[in-house]
Design an enzyme around this catalytic site. Structure first.
Site, short mmCIF file in Angstrom:
data_model
loop_
_atom_site.label_atom_id
_atom_site.label_comp_id
_atom_site.label_asym_id
_atom_site.label_seq_id
_atom_site.Cartn_x
_atom_site.Cartn_y
_atom_site.Cartn_z
N VAL A 14 -22.77 61.38 -16.43
CA VAL A 14 -22.60 62.74 -15.91
C VAL A 14 -22.48 62.63 -14.41
CG1 VAL A 14 -23.73 63.96 -17.81
CG2 VAL A 14 -25.11 63.13 -15.91
N SER A 15 -21.77 63.58 -13.82
CA SER A 15 -21.42 63.48 -12.40
C SER A 15 -22.57 63.76 -11.44
CB SER A 15 -20.28 64.44 -12.07
OG SER A 15 -19.19 64.15 -12.89
N THR A 16 -23.42 64.71 -11.75
CA THR A 16 -24.47 65.06 -10.80
C THR A 16 -25.83 65.04 -11.48
OG1 THR A 16 -24.21 67.40 -11.30
CG2 THR A 16 -22.95 66.54 -9.44
N GLN A 19 -26.70 67.76 -14.08
CA GLN A 19 -26.03 67.85 -15.38
C GLN A 19 -26.86 67.07 -16.40
OE1 GLN A 19 -22.05 66.35 -14.46
NE2 GLN A 19 -21.25 68.39 -14.79
N VAL A 39 -23.88 59.73 -11.94
CA VAL A 39 -23.18 59.27 -10.74
C VAL A 39 -21.73 59.71 -10.81
CG1 VAL A 39 -22.61 57.03 -11.76
CG2 VAL A 39 -22.78 57.22 -9.30
#
Length: 196
Positions: A14-16, A19, A39
């Site tokens: 997941v990006s952040t 999330q 990340v």
């Protein structure tokens, strides 16, 4: 010697930090080993869990990911990862995009088409850049910025004055000797800097 029974290895990203990866984990179903990270996917080398997973997997394993964008942000990165896994004898499975699974004839075909498209895109970009540069040069608008700053030139001058060979100074600064000579004499692109 016991034969290696291929494992199903899950990879989740997941990006952040805010999330939640639970949806992806659930979509993957049961796996023998899970690698998960929060990340940005921008650079594959900066993703510790991805690198760990690539080191962990062995011939006969299957990597299961929810979708291609969880594994890579660009077609080029995706294809590089597919090749890296393929070289180790590892299959790649996408839960949301089974047509891209690397161990099926359809998946191999789709990945080959993606590779061709990515290659065409790279060539087209290079051609456009070359055309743009040619037009700018023709119109007298193309001028590369000087590679050395005033600080670099001062440092180079001090080193040369201290007896360091100009060839070594140029190499350390990552420029040609001609560029260093021009910078030190204040000629060419460096004439404007010399006047400062």
């Amino acid at each position: 010697m016991t034969e290696h029974k291929g494992q199903v290895v899950g990879y989740v990203r997941v990006s952040t930090a805010d999330q939640n990866e639970a949806r992806q984990v659930e979509a993957l179903g049961p796996v023998d080993k899970m690698f998960s990270e929060k990340v940005s996917g921008k650079n594959t080398h900066d993703r510790a869990q991805l690198q760990e997973m690539l080191t962990y997997v062995r011939d006969g394993d299957r990597v299961r990911v929810k979708s291609p964008d969880r594994l890579a942000r660009s077609t080029t990165d995706l294809l590089a990862l597919v090749e890296q896994l393929k070289a180790k004898g590892v299959a790649l499975e996408f839960v949301d995009n089974p047509a891209l699974n690397s161990d099926t004839p359809q998946g191999e075909f789709m990945l080959t088409v993606l590779a061709a498209i990515a290659q065409l895109e790279r060539k087209t970009i290079r051609e456009r850049q070359a055309e743009g540069i040619a037009i700018a040069k023709r119109d007298g608008k193309y001028e590369k910025a000087p590679k050395l700053t005033l600080e670099h030139i001062a440092e180079a001058r001090a080193r040369v004055d201290a007896g360091v060979p100009k060839a070594l100074v140029a190499r350390n600064l990552g420029v040609s000797r001609q560029t260093l000579y021009a910078a030190l004499s204040g000629s060419g692109k460096y004439a404007a800097l010399a006047a400062v």
